[in-house]
Write a protein that holds these residues in place. Structure first.
Motif, short mmCIF file in Angstrom:
data_model
loop_
_atom_site.label_atom_id
_atom_site.label_comp_id
_atom_site.label_asym_id
_atom_site.label_seq_id
_atom_site.Cartn_x
_atom_site.Cartn_y
_atom_site.Cartn_z
N ASP A 1 0.81 -1.22 0.00
CA ASP A 1 0.00 0.00 0.00
C ASP A 1 0.84 1.27 0.00
O ASP A 1 0.32 2.35 -0.30
CB ASP A 1 -0.93 0.02 1.22
CG ASP A 1 -1.92 -1.14 1.21
OD1 ASP A 1 -2.44 -1.47 0.12
OD2 ASP A 1 -2.17 -1.71 2.29
N THR A 2 2.11 1.14 0.36
CA THR A 2 3.00 2.30 0.42
C THR A 2 4.36 1.91 -0.16
O THR A 2 4.68 0.72 -0.30
CB THR A 2 3.21 2.77 1.87
OG1 THR A 2 3.92 1.76 2.60
CG2 THR A 2 1.87 3.06 2.55
N ALA A 3 5.16 2.93 -0.45
CA ALA A 3 6.52 2.68 -0.91
C ALA A 3 7.30 1.90 0.14
O ALA A 3 8.09 0.99 -0.20
CB ALA A 3 7.22 3.99 -1.23
N SER A 4 7.09 2.20 1.40
CA SER A 4 7.78 1.49 2.47
C SER A 4 7.41 0.01 2.49
O SER A 4 8.26 -0.86 2.77
CB SER A 4 7.47 2.12 3.83
OG SER A 4 7.98 3.44 3.89
N ASP A 5 6.15 -0.29 2.19
CA ASP A 5 5.73 -1.70 2.11
C ASP A 5 6.52 -2.44 1.03
O ASP A 5 6.95 -3.58 1.23
CB ASP A 5 4.24 -1.80 1.77
CG ASP A 5 3.33 -1.37 2.91
OD1 ASP A 5 3.78 -1.29 4.06
OD2 ASP A 5 2.14 -1.10 2.61
N LEU A 6 6.70 -1.79 -0.11
CA LEU A 6 7.41 -2.44 -1.22
C LEU A 6 8.89 -2.62 -0.87
O LEU A 6 9.47 -3.69 -1.12
CB LEU A 6 7.27 -1.63 -2.50
CG LEU A 6 7.98 -2.20 -3.73
CD1 LEU A 6 7.52 -3.63 -4.03
CD2 LEU A 6 7.75 -1.30 -4.94
N VAL A 7 9.50 -1.60 -0.30
CA VAL A 7 10.90 -1.71 0.10
C VAL A 7 11.07 -2.85 1.11
O VAL A 7 11.99 -3.66 1.00
CB VAL A 7 11.40 -0.38 0.69
CG1 VAL A 7 12.78 -0.55 1.34
CG2 VAL A 7 11.48 0.69 -0.40
N ALA A 8 10.17 -2.93 2.08
CA ALA A 8 10.26 -3.99 3.09
C ALA A 8 10.12 -5.36 2.46
O ALA A 8 10.84 -6.31 2.83
CB ALA A 8 9.19 -3.77 4.16
N ALA A 9 9.20 -5.51 1.49
CA ALA A 9 9.02 -6.80 0.83
C ALA A 9 10.28 -7.20 0.07
O ALA A 9 10.70 -8.37 0.11
CB ALA A 9 7.82 -6.73 -0.12
N LEU A 10 10.90 -6.25 -0.62
CA LEU A 10 12.10 -6.56 -1.38
C LEU A 10 13.29 -6.84 -0.47
O LEU A 10 14.05 -7.81 -0.69
CB LEU A 10 12.43 -5.39 -2.31
CG LEU A 10 11.48 -5.22 -3.50
CD1 LEU A 10 11.65 -3.84 -4.13
CD2 LEU A 10 11.72 -6.31 -4.55
N ARG A 11 13.46 -6.04 0.56
CA ARG A 11 14.63 -6.20 1.43
C ARG A 11 14.55 -7.46 2.27
O ARG A 11 15.57 -8.03 2.66
CB ARG A 11 14.80 -4.97 2.31
CG ARG A 11 15.11 -3.71 1.51
CD ARG A 11 15.47 -2.53 2.38
NE ARG A 11 16.79 -2.69 2.97
CZ ARG A 11 17.40 -1.76 3.70
NH1 ARG A 11 16.79 -0.60 3.94
NH2 ARG A 11 18.59 -1.96 4.20
N SER A 12 13.33 -7.92 2.56
CA SER A 12 13.17 -9.13 3.37
C SER A 12 13.14 -10.39 2.53
O SER A 12 13.08 -11.50 3.08
CB SER A 12 11.88 -9.03 4.19
OG SER A 12 10.74 -9.06 3.34
N GLY A 13 13.18 -10.24 1.20
CA GLY A 13 13.07 -11.42 0.34
C GLY A 13 11.71 -12.06 0.41
O GLY A 13 11.58 -13.29 0.34
N ALA A 14 10.67 -11.24 0.53
CA ALA A 14 9.30 -11.75 0.69
C ALA A 14 8.94 -12.71 -0.44
O ALA A 14 9.36 -12.53 -1.59
CB ALA A 14 8.31 -10.58 0.71
#
Length: 265
Positions: free
Chosen positions: A186-199
């Motif tokens: 829902d936010t840019a931070s959500d996308l960054v977190a998904a990518l950085r965590s290897g979601a």
């Protein structure tokens, strides 16, 4: 890699690298069912990217700001893609300086089109900076089949998560490839977190004659995008928004790969 799939409940469909953004792009992205796109144009200051991303975002489509940095000189250039970087960093720093500058940002760092033509990180570059990289691209429409195979080999050797994107320079290519994450974005931070965590993610691209035609048109577009004539007229004068001598801290001017005067060395 799935082809032509549809999102399911709880998934978010994201095109992780597009170069264009206007009303037509937004309509296209919504029409093909995307939830978010990463807007990362060349030679555009981060402040402008952020402003445009905010202007074109709405409840149906999130536009995330990104920067694809053009590192080094023309003859040794490499591209690095950052999703939602914190602070502006200019182009034309060395590859090593660019990676050092963005490593401290709360951003996701991606490898676009590895070893593609003369635009890209090598397998060795990726291995040397694996701790700072969040994913390696394994498909985009500008690739030829052998580029896709090589990208997959590089990704396997790196052990890093993978992604794909439309890498769209043309509106019609938006949504030709996308990633479906297993969570809301829902936010840019959500996308960054998904990518950085290897979601967990599923990856899709379209297929068939129309997709192949769009791939060839996108590749042909590289003839202008990467022509030396364009580079000399647009980049070397030093007045484009991402030149180190522009609206950046003074220290960046001394890090210019072309020298502090910006001349072609």
């Amino acid at each position: 890699m799935a082809q032509g799939g549809a999102s399911t409940d709880g998934e978010s469909r994201v095109d992780l690298h597009v170069k264009v953004l206007d009303e037509g792009v937004v309509r296209r992205a919504k029409a093909v069912g995307l939830d978010a796109i990463v807007y990362a144009p060349h030679f555009t200051h981060l402040s402008t990217i952020r402003e445009r991303a905010a202007r074109f975002s709405d409840d149906d489509l999130l536009v995330v700001p990104g920067r694809e940095y053009f590192t080094g000189k023309w003859s040794t250039r490499k591209h690095v893609l950052a999703v939602d970087p914190d602070e502006p960093v200019p182009d034309f720093l060395s590859f090593e300086d660019t990676m050092a500058e963005i490593a401290g940002h709360d951003a996701a760092v991606l490898v676009p089109h590895p070893e593609f033509l003369t635009l890209s990180m090598t397998e060795g570059d990726i291995a040397g900076h694996a701790d700072d990289i969040d994913a390696v691209e394994v498909y985009n429409p500008k690739h030829w089949p052998w580029d896709d195979r090589r990208a997959r080999e590089i990704a396997r050797e790196s052990g890093l998560p993978t992604f794909l994107s439309s890498y769209a320079h043309l509106t019609a290519t938006i949504g030709e490839a996308w990633v479906a994450f297993d969570r809301p974005v829902d936010t840019a931070s959500d996308l960054v977190a998904a990518l950085r965590s290897g979601a967990p993610r599923r990856m899709y691209h379209r297929d068939g004659f129309v997709h192949q035609l769009k791939r060839r048109v996108e590749f042909a577009h590289l003839g202008w995008e990467n022509s030396h004539d364009k580079f000399k007229r647009v980049v070397l004068p030093g007045d484009e928004p991402t030149h180190p001598a522009g609206d950046y801290p003074d220290r960046f001017a001394d890090m210019n790969a072309y020298g502090s005067d910006g001349g072609l060395l």
